[in-house]
Scaffold this motif. Sequence first.
Motif: not given
Length: 352
Positions: A71-75, A103-110, A150-153
């Motif tokens: 996941p990425l922040a919107k900006s 940001f990466y403390g709250d949003n998980a990597i899939v 707003s993700t990197i694949e």
Amino acid sequence: MKKEEMRKAAVLTAVFGVVSITLMLHRSATKHILITDAAEMPVSSVNSGKSFDLLIQKGESEDGKMKLIIPLAKSVSSEDIKLEDRYSDHELLIYVDCREEGFYGDNAIVSDNDILESAVCHTENDAGRVCLDFKLDGFYANESALTDHSTIEVEFFKPKERYDKVVLIDPEINTTFGGILSAAGLSENEVTLDVAQRLRSIAEKDVENKVKFFFTHMTDTDISDESKELLIKESCADMAVKIATSDSEDKDNNGIETYYNGTYFIRDLSNVRFADIVERSCADNTGNTALGIYECDESEALIKNSGVPSAKISLGYLTGNKDAEKLATGSYRQKAAEGIYQAILDGYKEME
């Protein structure tokens, strides 16, 4: 204009609009982020600041491919992302300037696979600049894209699943006094790494031949000969080329020379033949003198122990009264890179 012609024109305009919108949407969903390396993005900051394990959420890929969704922040835009492959360490580093602390403390990597041995976030400052450090369970190539969600694949795969032509490149590094050998302060490191960068750029632009290059390293930090030898096997490389320079107490020594593996005879493309192709191609392309090809000694472990066509090309003498000036120019290095690339293409032709 007749009504019928006007109607046709309107239909064509509508179709063109739909196609254009579709293309724009497709492009926005598959924007490729910039793939870079440590030579452009120093990695000494990886161990600075605070570090914590990333949150990993198990997911399943619809197409069955090994993927990592970050996941990425919107900006965040593509300019805020840099990727670095450390193939020798089975490691992928992703630098993100997300501008959101924590940001990466709250949003998980899939992740939909089990190839991750560890996933750590290294914070580089309090403004959200981080390095995402992924340790893999083996050697994987990857392709990455920035999506419209707003993700990197990141898709992982074994090299031969995607590439028909694979070459390992080893820029030689001189660690003594920073590798400075010439009177003008020019280092072997500067020359070999620059030529390697140029070689990679040439390959990426050549969509016809599609040769995939893997590099042992792209910084002044070298890796062990054992790791380099393992990279040849893990990458399933068809060839290996070491890029180097020479030095001598005699300033009149100038020219290009190439070294080969005299231990193994390879039927499709012998080491002697490959070295000769590399020597001639680089000499012809740069206009420098071809000094000849020589069997390497035991100190050249990568070339000596390689079971695929391998050669060490010395692009000139840093201490030479003629070569030093040549090696310092971007035009000479570009021609040298083009010479190496053409030699590799010629080598593949002989292997067909």
